[in-house]
Design a protein around this motif. Structure first.
Motif, PDB file in Angstrom:
ATOM      1  N   PHE A  55      -3.687  -4.525-126.100  1.00  0.00           N
ATOM      2  CA  PHE A  55      -3.901  -5.282-127.334  1.00  0.00           C
ATOM      3  C   PHE A  55      -5.356  -5.153-127.755  1.00  0.00           C
ATOM      4  CE2 PHE A  55      -1.039  -8.615-129.272  1.00  0.00           C
ATOM      5  CZ  PHE A  55      -1.622  -8.525-130.516  1.00  0.00           C
ATOM      6  N   TYR A 108      -0.639 -10.066-118.728  1.00  0.00           N
ATOM      7  CA  TYR A 108      -2.051 -10.274-118.434  1.00  0.00           C
ATOM      8  C   TYR A 108      -2.874  -9.073-118.875  1.00  0.00           C
ATOM      9  CZ  TYR A 108      -1.600 -14.534-115.730  1.00  0.00           C
ATOM     10  OH  TYR A 108      -1.387 -15.822-115.355  1.00  0.00           O
ATOM     11  N   SER A 110      -2.281  -7.167-121.337  1.00  0.00           N
ATOM     12  CA  SER A 110      -2.468  -7.262-122.790  1.00  0.00           C
ATOM     13  C   SER A 110      -3.582  -8.237-123.136  1.00  0.00           C
ATOM     14  CB  SER A 110      -1.183  -7.728-123.461  1.00  0.00           C
ATOM     15  OG  SER A 110      -0.107  -6.953-123.041  1.00  0.00           O
ATOM     16  N   MET A 111      -3.564  -9.394-122.495  1.00  0.00           N
ATOM     17  CA  MET A 111      -4.563 -10.405-122.839  1.00  0.00           C
ATOM     18  C   MET A 111      -5.969  -9.961-122.450  1.00  0.00           C
ATOM     19  SD  MET A 111      -2.755 -14.052-122.369  1.00  0.00           S
ATOM     20  CE  MET A 111      -2.995 -14.158-120.653  1.00  0.00           C
ATOM     21  N   ILE A 112      -6.079  -9.250-121.327  1.00  0.00           N
ATOM     22  CA  ILE A 112      -7.407  -8.789-120.903  1.00  0.00           C
ATOM     23  C   ILE A 112      -7.945  -7.747-121.888  1.00  0.00           C
ATOM     24  CG2 ILE A 112      -8.642  -7.534-119.108  1.00  0.00           C
ATOM     25  CD1 ILE A 112      -6.609  -8.878-117.133  1.00  0.00           C
ATOM     26  N   LEU A 114      -7.190  -7.457-124.943  1.00  0.00           N
ATOM     27  CA  LEU A 114      -7.505  -8.173-126.182  1.00  0.00           C
ATOM     28  C   LEU A 114      -8.864  -8.862-126.075  1.00  0.00           C
ATOM     29  CD1 LEU A 114      -6.701  -9.298-128.935  1.00  0.00           C
ATOM     30  CD2 LEU A 114      -5.421 -11.083-127.791  1.00  0.00           C
ATOM     31  N   ALA A 115      -9.082  -9.546-124.961  1.00  0.00           N
ATOM     32  CA  ALA A 115     -10.336 -10.280-124.790  1.00  0.00           C
ATOM     33  C   ALA A 115     -11.527  -9.320-124.715  1.00  0.00           C
ATOM     34  CB  ALA A 115     -10.268 -11.143-123.535  1.00  0.00           C
ATOM     35  N   LEU A 116     -11.352  -8.221-123.984  1.00  0.00           N
ATOM     36  CA  LEU A 116     -12.458  -7.260-123.868  1.00  0.00           C
ATOM     37  C   LEU A 116     -12.804  -6.670-125.233  1.00  0.00           C
ATOM     38  CD1 LEU A 116     -11.513  -5.395-120.571  1.00  0.00           C
ATOM     39  CD2 LEU A 116     -13.465  -6.890-120.942  1.00  0.00           C
ATOM     40  N   GLN A 118     -12.400  -8.055-128.069  1.00  0.00           N
ATOM     41  CA  GLN A 118     -13.061  -9.078-128.874  1.00  0.00           C
ATOM     42  C   GLN A 118     -14.537  -9.187-128.482  1.00  0.00           C
ATOM     43  OE1 GLN A 118     -11.876 -10.196-131.403  1.00  0.00           O
ATOM     44  NE2 GLN A 118     -12.892 -12.097-131.960  1.00  0.00           N
ATOM     45  N   MET A 119     -14.804  -9.034-127.196  1.00  0.00           N
ATOM     46  CA  MET A 119     -16.196  -9.047-126.741  1.00  0.00           C
ATOM     47  C   MET A 119     -16.979  -7.917-127.408  1.00  0.00           C
ATOM     48  SD  MET A 119     -17.621  -8.790-122.885  1.00  0.00           S
ATOM     49  CE  MET A 119     -17.552  -7.084-122.469  1.00  0.00           C
ATOM     50  N   TRP A 235      -9.633  -7.398-133.899  1.00  0.00           N
ATOM     51  CA  TRP A 235      -8.379  -7.419-133.117  1.00  0.00           C
ATOM     52  C   TRP A 235      -7.143  -7.288-133.992  1.00  0.00           C
ATOM     53  CZ3 TRP A 235      -4.809 -11.323-133.800  1.00  0.00           C
ATOM     54  CH2 TRP A 235      -5.261 -12.476-134.445  1.00  0.00           C
ATOM     55  N   GLY A 239      -3.544  -5.184-133.571  1.00  0.00           N
ATOM     56  CA  GLY A 239      -2.184  -5.627-133.884  1.00  0.00           C
ATOM     57  C   GLY A 239      -1.489  -4.663-134.816  1.00  0.00           C
TER      58      GLY A 239
ATOM     59  N   LEU B 104       5.284 -11.850-126.902  1.00  0.00           N
ATOM     60  CA  LEU B 104       3.915 -11.799-127.417  1.00  0.00           C
ATOM     61  C   LEU B 104       3.908 -11.258-128.844  1.00  0.00           C
ATOM     62  CD1 LEU B 104       0.852 -12.070-126.558  1.00  0.00           C
ATOM     63  CD2 LEU B 104       0.935  -9.627-126.168  1.00  0.00           C
ATOM     64  N   PHE B 108       2.982 -13.179-132.259  1.00  0.00           N
ATOM     65  CA  PHE B 108       1.908 -12.586-133.067  1.00  0.00           C
ATOM     66  C   PHE B 108       2.348 -12.493-134.524  1.00  0.00           C
ATOM     67  CE2 PHE B 108      -0.221  -8.495-134.465  1.00  0.00           C
ATOM     68  CZ  PHE B 108      -1.437  -9.092-134.737  1.00  0.00           C
ATOM     69  N   ILE B 232      -8.229 -16.165-128.942  1.00  0.00           N
ATOM     70  CA  ILE B 232      -8.579 -15.079-128.037  1.00  0.00           C
ATOM     71  C   ILE B 232      -9.493 -15.585-126.925  1.00  0.00           C
ATOM     72  CG2 ILE B 232      -9.665 -12.815-127.920  1.00  0.00           C
ATOM     73  CD1 ILE B 232      -8.670 -12.474-130.828  1.00  0.00           C
ATOM     74  N   PHE B 235      -7.234 -17.172-124.551  1.00  0.00           N
ATOM     75  CA  PHE B 235      -6.603 -16.168-123.688  1.00  0.00           C
ATOM     76  C   PHE B 235      -7.536 -15.795-122.540  1.00  0.00           C
ATOM     77  CE2 PHE B 235      -3.345 -14.143-126.789  1.00  0.00           C
ATOM     78  CZ  PHE B 235      -2.558 -15.259-126.645  1.00  0.00           C
ATOM     79  N   ALA B 236      -8.816 -15.617-122.869  1.00  0.00           N
ATOM     80  CA  ALA B 236      -9.785 -15.291-121.822  1.00  0.00           C
ATOM     81  C   ALA B 236      -9.835 -16.432-120.803  1.00  0.00           C
ATOM     82  CB  ALA B 236     -11.157 -15.031-122.423  1.00  0.00           C
ATOM     83  N   VAL B 239      -6.912 -16.110-118.570  1.00  0.00           N
ATOM     84  CA  VAL B 239      -7.070 -15.030-117.604  1.00  0.00           C
ATOM     85  C   VAL B 239      -8.017 -15.479-116.488  1.00  0.00           C
ATOM     86  CG1 VAL B 239      -8.000 -12.724-117.254  1.00  0.00           C
ATOM     87  CG2 VAL B 239      -6.569 -13.192-119.232  1.00  0.00           C
ATOM     88  N   THR B 273     -20.099 -13.941-126.436  1.00  0.00           N
ATOM     89  CA  THR B 273     -19.480 -12.995-125.507  1.00  0.00           C
ATOM     90  C   THR B 273     -19.459 -13.505-124.072  1.00  0.00           C
ATOM     91  OG1 THR B 273     -21.610 -11.899-125.390  1.00  0.00           O
ATOM     92  CG2 THR B 273     -19.971 -10.896-126.785  1.00  0.00           C
ATOM     93  N   PHE B 276     -16.207 -13.780-122.213  1.00  0.00           N
ATOM     94  CA  PHE B 276     -15.579 -12.514-121.840  1.00  0.00           C
ATOM     95  C   PHE B 276     -16.298 -11.858-120.668  1.00  0.00           C
ATOM     96  CE2 PHE B 276     -14.980 -13.091-126.476  1.00  0.00           C
ATOM     97  CZ  PHE B 276     -13.645 -13.439-126.422  1.00  0.00           C
ATOM     98  N   MET B 279     -15.080 -13.498-117.747  1.00  0.00           N
ATOM     99  CA  MET B 279     -13.754 -12.979-117.453  1.00  0.00           C
ATOM    100  C   MET B 279     -13.829 -11.671-116.672  1.00  0.00           C
ATOM    101  SD  MET B 279     -10.751 -11.768-120.010  1.00  0.00           S
ATOM    102  CE  MET B 279     -11.503 -10.175-120.289  1.00  0.00           C
ATOM    103  N   LEU B 283     -12.454 -11.126-112.911  1.00  0.00           N
ATOM    104  CA  LEU B 283     -11.419 -10.126-112.652  1.00  0.00           C
ATOM    105  C   LEU B 283     -11.828  -9.172-111.545  1.00  0.00           C
ATOM    106  CD1 LEU B 283     -10.135  -9.189-116.176  1.00  0.00           C
ATOM    107  CD2 LEU B 283      -8.808 -10.114-114.301  1.00  0.00           C
TER     108      LEU B 283
END
Lengths: 329, 295
Positions: A55, A108, A110-112, A114-116, A118-119, A235, A239, B104, B108, B232, B235-236, B239, B273, B276, B279, B283
């Motif tokens: 994502f 998970y 997908s969400m990771i 997506l978050a990365l 966005q960063m 993001w 999509g 998802l 969305f 978002i 979501f982070a 995670v 940021t 993230f 995150m 991880l």
């Protein structure tokens, strides 16, 4: 598929696309569709053939778009070098994302991603070389081996060439032993592990390859349109590429191309469509349809997920098989 | 001592409070996501849009009908919860047997539609919502000025979070719910209407999002995009926390809000940021998240 060689069909398709500008179709539009089609094909390599829903693919499109734009405009690199540099940077970013994301599976993952992504979006928003909210404007096209790329038609055939090369690479990948392993991971990951495959490594390679090709699409897009903006990295673009692949047909070679065509055409024409509907029905609200593209794309999303999960190409193929079946038996 | 690493103490405490306020929103939203995920196995991407809808309902209630904040704090979650029932029955229930990704993608799509509708009516500029009268003003604590409304947000959301936690972990209803997430078939065999339980769980989860939205209305701009900016980050948070435990999502949400607030003081450029970055680090060390169980 049914064992018939699809290559002549692809060749015919590309010849038809090559003829489009001669038939009076606006070349910039076709180039834009080709860029997004490449983006969607690269994305499909992950979702359709490996079963990974990324994502965050806009991150790679955006990275390459900015790097290529900066290289061409500020450093004055020749066009092919700028495009390749953009794709390479997207690949490096893909390696970074992949190393973090493939640690977790399924949703998970997908969400990771997506978050990365966005960063990275916020980095692009604040970094000095991206031009912030304005983006990079008026990126020069330059030339390739003496060809003047400022000519739309010349650039068109270069872009088509890039697309065909990338398409061929994806085709070869999917139909190689490596691609078979990817498919086996999609179908049954525990079994692929038990067969002794280093599944994480295969996923990572697929991810980096997909990111690089998505980057190639982004860099080419900068070359075509002459700008790179935050829209490339946001993001919702991630999509959009999912939607393209879903609409066209996940796990088919042609599907993402069809999906890209449908979505880009819709985005460009939805305002006209709204006006036509307003004239037809007399409901003035339709006039504003052009401003609520997301409403329409959202509805397409819902309908596709509920009713057409195989996408246009997948459904058409299933229908074709169904029609053929009685005759065959 | 009024300085703390070169930062005036009131500024530091102010940002900490802001972080705590944001953290309360993260906590409430990730809590709802966790409850929904546990029961439906669906990552509810629409959560942010429903949070936005809660904020908008509060605003619309006051603007068009003159319904005050306190009534909307109850009404908006009820309306959004009812909408949740419709969404679950009409759309989501067809997806439970399919791969997670379709849930998802569908939610969305719901997000895009909801945002599109609010955008076509109200544009993207934010609407102002006045702080309710009873909570206007600020209290001087001596070492800092505490805006009453922000204090209320933190207290209210922590109370709600703890109540939800207690409901799930300490009551028999919660026990049934947890059993249902473990083995729906078995629970059904005991004569419990699992599909209805699923529907109500979804409604409850999205009602929580709407509640957060109403709480947010007086301090944030009420706009069509307020949800997607937030979701978002949530979501982070999910995670990082690991989706495993209810308590985990509450603690992670609050903690990350505070970390974000502190970053705003010491290195503002990274404040968007930092979540993230955390995150990524988590991880690397614990792929399953801080409170998650390794599978």
């Amino acid at each position: 598929m049914n064992g018939r060689n699809p290559l002549p069909g692809y060749a015919a398709l590309f010849i038809a696309i090559a003829a489009l500008p001669l038939l009076g179709v606006y070349p910039i539009f076709v180039m834009k569709v080709l860029c997004y089609a490449l983006f969607a094909c690269a994305f499909n390599l992950l979702i359709g053939y490996t079963g990974l829903l990324s994502f965050g693919h806009a991150a790679f499109l955006g990275t390459a778009a900015y790097v290529a734009g900066h290289a061409l405009k500020v450093w004055g690199l020749p066009a092919p070098l700028g495009v390749l540099l953009g794709a390479a940077c997207a690949g490096a970013m893909g390696l970074l994302f992949g190393l973090l994301a493939i640690k977790r599976a399924g949703i998970y993952f997908s969400m990771i991603t997506l978050a990365l992504s966005q960063m990275l979006f916020f980095v692009f928003l604040q970094a000095s070389f991206t031009g912030g909210e304005d983006g990079l404007q008026s990126v020069p096209r330059g030339s390739l081996l003496g060809l003047d790329l400022t000519q739309d038609l010349t650039l068109f055939y270069v872009v088509l060439g890039i697309f065909i090369a990338a398409f061929w690479l994806i085709y070869r990948t999917v139909h190689s032993p490596f691609g078979q392993v990817l498919t086996s991971i999609r179908e049954n990951e525990p079994r692929a592990i038990s067969l002794g495959y280093d599944v994480d490594r295969f996923k990572l390679v697929a991810f980096v390859l997909s990111a690089t090709l998505a980057g190639l699409a982004g860099a080419t897009k900068t070359l075509v349109l002459g700008f790179a903006t935050l829209t490339d990295a946001i993001w919702t673009t991630s999509g959009l590429v999912i939607l393209m692949t879903l609409v066209g047909g996940m796990g088919t070679m042609i599907g993402p191309m069809v999906g890209a065509l449908i979505i880009i055409a819709l985005e460009n024409k939805i305002g006209d469509l709204g006006q036509a509907l307003a004239n037809l029905t007399g409901i003035a609200w339709f006039n504003g349809l052009g401003e609520s593209v997301s409403l329409v794309t959202g509805l397409i999303f819902i309908v596709c997920v509920l009713a057409f999960r195989r996408g246009v190409v997948g459904e058409a193929w299933a229908l074709w098989e169904k029609l053929r079946a009685p005759r065959a038996s | 001592m009024t300085d703390f690493f070169g930062i005036p103490l009131p500024a530091l405490l102010g940002q900490l409070l802001l972080g705590l306020v944001n953290g309360s929103f993260y906590a409430m939203l990730s809590l709802g996501l966790a409850v929904i995920f546990g029961m439906l196995n669906i990552i509810n991407f629409a959560h942010g849009a429903l949070y936005m809808m809660g904020a908008f309902l509060a605003w619309m209630g006051l603007e068009y009908l003159g319904i005050n904040y306190w009534a909307m704090l109850l009404l908006a979650p009820l309306v959004v919860g009812a909408l949740g029932i419709v969404i679950e029955r009409a759309l989501l229930q067809w997806l439970y047997k399919l791969d997670h990704i379709y849930g998802l993608l569908l939610t969305f799509g719901i997000t895009l539609v909801t945002e599109g509708i609010f955008r076509s009516f109200y544009g993207v500029s934010g609407q102002q919502y006045a702080v309710p009268e009873a909570l206007q003003g600020a209290t001087n604590l001596g070492f800092m000025i505490l805006p009453n409304y922000r204090a209320w947000v933190v207290v209210a959301s922590i109370t709600v979070c703890i109540a939800v936690w207690a409901l799930i972990e300490k009551t028999s209803l919660g026990a049934t719910l947890r059993a249902g997430t473990e083995n729906a078939k078995l629970v059904q065999a005991f004569g419990i209407n699992v599909p209805r339980m699923i529907t109500l769980t979804y409604a409850g989860g999205v009602a929580l999002a709407a509640f957060a939205g109403v709480l947010a209305a007086p301090i944030l701009q009420v706009s069509a995009l307020m949800g997607s900016n937030l979701i978002i980050v949530v979501f982070a948070v999910v995670v990082i926390g690991g989706m495993g435990s209810i308590l985990g999502s509450i603690l992670t949400g609050l903690g990350l809000g505070v970390i974000e607030g502190l970053t705003k003081v010491f290195y503002p450029e990274a404040s968007n940021t930092v979540v993230f970055v955390v995150m990524a680090i988590v991880l690397l060390v614990r792929p399953a998240g801080l409170f998650g169980k390794e599978k």
